[in-house]
Enzyme design. Structure first.
Site, PDB file in Angstrom:
ATOM      1  N   LYS A 186      51.174  12.688  20.988  1.00 30.71           N
ATOM      2  CA  LYS A 186      51.294  11.155  21.241  1.00 30.71           C
ATOM      3  C   LYS A 186      50.604  10.936  22.938  1.00 30.71           C
ATOM      4  CE  LYS A 186      52.571   8.262  24.324  1.00 30.71           C
ATOM      5  NZ  LYS A 186      52.087   7.292  25.246  1.00 30.71           N
ATOM      6  N   GLY A 239      53.722  14.541  32.544  1.00 32.75           N
ATOM      7  CA  GLY A 239      53.695  13.481  32.554  1.00 32.75           C
ATOM      8  C   GLY A 239      54.158  13.600  34.746  1.00 32.75           C
ATOM      9  N   SER A 240      54.585  12.094  35.235  1.00 34.28           N
ATOM     10  CA  SER A 240      55.309  11.657  36.582  1.00 34.28           C
ATOM     11  C   SER A 240      56.517  12.945  36.488  1.00 34.28           C
ATOM     12  CB  SER A 240      55.385  11.296  36.559  1.00 34.28           C
ATOM     13  OG  SER A 240      55.920  10.378  35.985  1.00 34.28           O
ATOM     14  N   GLY A 244      60.273  12.090  33.580  1.00 34.85           N
ATOM     15  CA  GLY A 244      60.645  12.617  32.752  1.00 34.85           C
ATOM     16  C   GLY A 244      61.932  12.941  32.353  1.00 34.85           C
ATOM     17  N   GLU A 261      56.818  19.348  31.751  1.00 35.81           N
ATOM     18  CA  GLU A 261      55.666  19.274  33.049  1.00 35.81           C
ATOM     19  C   GLU A 261      55.298  18.416  34.293  1.00 35.81           C
ATOM     20  OE1 GLU A 261      54.446  23.029  33.605  1.00 35.81           O
ATOM     21  OE2 GLU A 261      55.620  23.559  31.919  1.00 35.81           O
ATOM     22  N   CYS A 295      48.188  18.077  38.798  1.00 36.79           N
ATOM     23  CA  CYS A 295      49.389  18.252  39.640  1.00 36.79           C
ATOM     24  C   CYS A 295      49.863  19.318  40.270  1.00 36.79           C
ATOM     25  CB  CYS A 295      50.432  19.152  37.900  1.00 36.79           C
ATOM     26  SG  CYS A 295      49.299  19.796  37.376  1.00 36.79           S
ATOM     27  N   GLU A 395      53.745  12.282  45.194  1.00 34.46           N
ATOM     28  CA  GLU A 395      52.798  12.809  44.846  1.00 34.46           C
ATOM     29  C   GLU A 395      52.095  11.424  45.001  1.00 34.46           C
ATOM     30  OE1 GLU A 395      53.074  13.610  40.892  1.00 34.46           O
ATOM     31  OE2 GLU A 395      51.767  15.117  40.797  1.00 34.46           O
TER      32      GLU A 395
HETATM   33  P1  NAD Z   1      53.210   9.340  33.166  1.00 34.83           P
HETATM   34  O1  NAD Z   1      54.683  10.043  33.308  1.00 34.83           O
HETATM   35  O2  NAD Z   1      52.884   7.721  33.881  1.00 34.83           O
HETATM   36  O3  NAD Z   1      52.864   9.002  31.332  1.00 34.83           O
HETATM   37  C1  NAD Z   1      52.623  10.187  30.754  1.00 34.83           C
HETATM   38  C2  NAD Z   1      53.043   9.885  29.068  1.00 34.83           C
HETATM   39  O4  NAD Z   1      54.392   9.542  29.436  1.00 34.83           O
HETATM   40  C3  NAD Z   1      52.263   8.654  29.351  1.00 34.83           C
HETATM   41  O5  NAD Z   1      51.550   9.070  28.015  1.00 34.83           O
HETATM   42  C4  NAD Z   1      53.254   7.708  28.876  1.00 34.83           C
HETATM   43  O6  NAD Z   1      53.014   6.633  28.152  1.00 34.83           O
HETATM   44  C5  NAD Z   1      54.603   8.216  28.461  1.00 34.83           C
HETATM   45  N1  NAD Z   1      55.191   7.856  28.983  1.00 34.83           N
HETATM   46  C6  NAD Z   1      55.915   6.822  29.637  1.00 34.83           C
HETATM   47  N2  NAD Z   1      56.849   6.702  29.587  1.00 34.83           N
HETATM   48  C7  NAD Z   1      57.875   7.521  28.861  1.00 34.83           C
HETATM   49  C8  NAD Z   1      58.937   7.329  28.292  1.00 34.83           C
HETATM   50  N3  NAD Z   1      59.701   6.149  28.414  1.00 34.83           N
HETATM   51  N4  NAD Z   1      59.303   8.299  27.281  1.00 34.83           N
HETATM   52  C9  NAD Z   1      58.539   8.508  26.735  1.00 34.83           C
HETATM   53  N5  NAD Z   1      57.431   8.626  27.452  1.00 34.83           N
HETATM   54  C10 NAD Z   1      56.566   7.821  28.285  1.00 34.83           C
HETATM   55  O7  NAD Z   1      52.236  10.485  33.209  1.00 34.83           O
HETATM   56  P2  NAD Z   1      50.502  10.909  34.001  1.00 34.83           P
HETATM   57  O8  NAD Z   1      50.156   9.070  34.981  1.00 34.83           O
HETATM   58  O9  NAD Z   1      50.029  10.241  32.457  1.00 34.83           O
HETATM   59  O10 NAD Z   1      50.359  12.098  34.526  1.00 34.83           O
HETATM   60  C11 NAD Z   1      50.378  12.087  35.822  1.00 34.83           C
HETATM   61  C12 NAD Z   1      51.485  12.979  35.898  1.00 34.83           C
HETATM   62  O11 NAD Z   1      51.425  14.100  35.067  1.00 34.83           O
HETATM   63  C13 NAD Z   1      51.332  13.345  37.532  1.00 34.83           C
HETATM   64  O12 NAD Z   1      52.792  12.840  38.069  1.00 34.83           O
HETATM   65  C14 NAD Z   1      51.266  15.563  37.400  1.00 34.83           C
HETATM   66  O13 NAD Z   1      51.565  15.541  38.434  1.00 34.83           O
HETATM   67  C15 NAD Z   1      51.880  14.864  36.252  1.00 34.83           C
HETATM   68  N6  NAD Z   1      51.390  16.369  35.169  1.00 34.83           N
HETATM   69  C16 NAD Z   1      51.751  17.435  35.746  1.00 34.83           C
HETATM   70  C17 NAD Z   1      51.474  19.139  34.725  1.00 34.83           C
HETATM   71  C18 NAD Z   1      52.146  20.202  34.550  1.00 34.83           C
HETATM   72  O14 NAD Z   1      51.804  20.999  34.166  1.00 34.83           O
HETATM   73  N7  NAD Z   1      53.201  20.464  35.886  1.00 34.83           N
HETATM   74  C19 NAD Z   1      49.707  18.927  34.429  1.00 34.83           C
HETATM   75  C20 NAD Z   1      49.186  17.606  34.840  1.00 34.83           C
HETATM   76  C21 NAD Z   1      49.169  16.490  35.047  1.00 34.83           C
END
Ligand code: NAD
Length: 489
Positions: A186, A239-240, A244, A261, A295, A395
């Site tokens: 997804k 993601g964020s 998470g 992550e 990240c 962040e």
């Molecule tokens: P985000 O948390 O906004 O969204 C990520 C994904 O989660 C999207 O596909 C979204 O549709 C989905 N999502 C939203 N709500 C959800 C839910 N309730 N259940 C399941 N999925 C859901 O993050 P973003 O803006 O896409 O990415 C940026 C973030 O990712 C930053 O915080 C960055 O630091 C982090 N990041 C971490 C790493 C790592 O390896 N640690 C790498 C890259 C990015």
């Protein structure tokens, strides 16, 4: 790019429209032009994909494949990626706003990582003998032998972040398929074109139907459905931290495995001025390549108080002379746009908070006047930042750097660790041995010293709110397998 191309989701071995034929527009963040209309899948589409992955895991031929079979499939995906590499380069620029300077990681390393997972799939100890029991069972006397089997964890929901789209998907897909799992991918609604194109390659690699499914759509409900489903065994999410936390809570009722992550607010510590010019470049450039949307970037730079003003003015000179916002389609551009207008507004709120809370704006802080289109921001540096300020704690995920003065090493370590996050970190010092000792006191998943880079086989992940679990090399295979002990007399 062909705006008329009809993209489809891939479910149970078939290309399908989203139910009801719904689509949404995907936008180029540098030009605001619509690149394509892609399927806007519904929760029912997601349910269909989950059921397909479950069936493929429980009943299909996939479970009977050998590691060699699975490695062969991964290598075919690598070949397909190599053949269409320039198309992916174009998508990364147009859809993710990725400047060429990031392509080495976004594209070359991403493909290499998948090739490496193919190698590791045949090396991973899926079965190994355990040492003989050290005690006798009085009920059944005699020597007990035992085998440790690492079984695929099952149906995996793969939810990558948008900022390194190909890299992050392959980082999950490689070990998941290599370990024998089935998957529902997804991708982020911001950058679906990379995954939709990758799916065209995967679809031609003779995977049994239902092993790989791709569901694309705008609504966060899709990811939530995947997390809540009792048919899914594991979620691998990048993601964020905010999302998470929701995922962890939503996964609890089914006790599914959760690999997270998440974000970071990493600190680079400059210990001395033995190579000040080099360290100015090394500490400031990563926060602006890809517009600060990484990240593990060190968005807090900690410098000795006596060097603070000199360091800041060198950073400002470097940025003004080298890092201007520009079109990522131009290979000489170092600073591209941020991904969305709403993200740009959020970053601007952070900039206002920095000013309000008393940090000194050394450069930037505005939208560039020569870029009326696209979600650009000037490279922005705050100095005299205190670690209690919002711009030092949260962040920002934009081209904003905070420079913080410290009195001595003890204070530097204290500031670095005073964060809800624990993802990355860096130390710049003339004495490497001393830097290594200090690194051990930093509570983050990675610390790079004097520009050392993370290796292909190194585990990557976070302490604290930066996540749970590790990705990278052999460590990823442990994440996609469950241990089973079989003992016999
Ligand atoms: P985000 O948390 O906004 O969204 C990520 C994904 O989660 C999207 O596909 C979204 O549709 C989905 N999502 C939203 N709500 C959800 C839910 N309730 N259940 C399941 N999925 C859901 O993050 P973003 O803006 O896409 O990415 C940026 C973030 O990712 C930053 O915080 C960055 O630091 C982090 N990041 C971490 C790493 C790592 O390896 N640690 C790498 C890259 C990015």
């Amino acid at each position: 790019m062909n705006e008329k191309k009809a993209y489809r989701i891939f479910v149970d071995g078939e290309w399908r429209e989203a139910s009801g034929g719904r689509t949404y527009p995907v936008v180029n963040p540098a030009t605001e032009e619509v690149l394509a209309h892609v399927p806007d899948a519904s929760p029912e589409d997601m349910d269909r994909a989950i059921r397909a992955a479950r069936r493929a895991f429980d009943e299909g031929p996939w479970r009977k494949t050998t590691p060699e079979d699975r490695a062969r499939i991964l290598r075919r995906i690598v070949d397909g990626l190599e053949r269409r590499k320039e198309e992916f380069r174009h998508l990364l620029v147009a859809n993710a706003g990725a400047t060429y300077v990031t392509h080495y990681i976004q594209l070359d390393v991403a493909i290499r990582i998948l090739a490496h997972y193919a190698e590791l799939a045949v090396k991973f100890p899926f079965e190994e003998p355990l040492p003989p029991a050290t005690f006798d069972n009085p009920m059944y006397p005699g020597v007990t032998s035992a085998l440790l089997v690492r079984q695929p964890v099952g149906v995996c929901g793969l939810v990558p972040a948008w900022n390194f789209p190909l890299f992050l998907t392959l980082q999950k897909l490689g070990p998941a398929l290599g370990a024998g799992c089935t998957v529902v991918v997804k991708p982020s609604p911001f950058v679906p074109l990379v995954d939709l194109t990758l799916a065209e390659i995967v679809a031609e690699c003779d995977l049994p139907k239902g092993v790989y499914n791709l569901v694309v759509g705008e609504s966060p409900e899709l990811g939530a459905r995947l997390v809540e489903s009792p048919l899914v065994d594991k979620i691998s999410f990048t993601g964020s931290a905010a999302t998470g936390k929701k995922i962890m809570a939503a996964a609890a009722p089914t006790l599914k495995r959760v690999h997270l992550e998440l974000g970071g607010k990493s600190a680079a510590i400059v210990l001395d001025d033995s190579q000040l010019d080099a360290w100015v470049m090394a500490t400031s450039s990563p926060s602006f390549f890809h517009a600060g949307q990484g990240c593990a970037m060190c968005t807090r730079v900690l410098v000795p108080k006596r060097l603070h003003d000199t360091f800041t003015s060198k950073v400002v000179d470097f940025l003004r002379s080298t890092v201007r916002p520009g079109d990522p389609a131009d290979p000489s551009t170092l600073l591209g746009p941020v991904i969305r207008e709403e993200r740009r507004r959020k970053i601007e709120e952070y900039i206002r908070s920095g000013e309000r809370e008393g940090a000194r704006l050394a450069t930037g802080g505005k939208r560039p006047e020569d870029r009326p289109k696209g979600y650009f921001l000037e490279p922005t540096v705050f100095c005299d930042v205190r670690n209690t300020m919002t711009i030092a704690r949260e962040e920002i995920f934009g081209p904003v750097l905070a420079i913080l003065p410290f009195e001595d090493e003890e204070e530097a370590i204290r500031i670095a660790n005073d964060s809800p996050y624990g993802l990355g970190g860096a130390i710049y010092a003339s004495d490497t041995a001393k830097a290594i000792e200090l690194a051990k006191r930093i509570r983050t998943g990675t610390v790079n010293i004097n520009g050392g880079v993370t290796l292909l086989d190194a585990p990557f992940g976070g302490f604290k709110e930066s996540g749970i679990g590790r990705e990278g090399g052999i460590w990823s295979f442990y994440e996609y397998t469950e241990m089973q002990t079989i003992a016999w007399k």
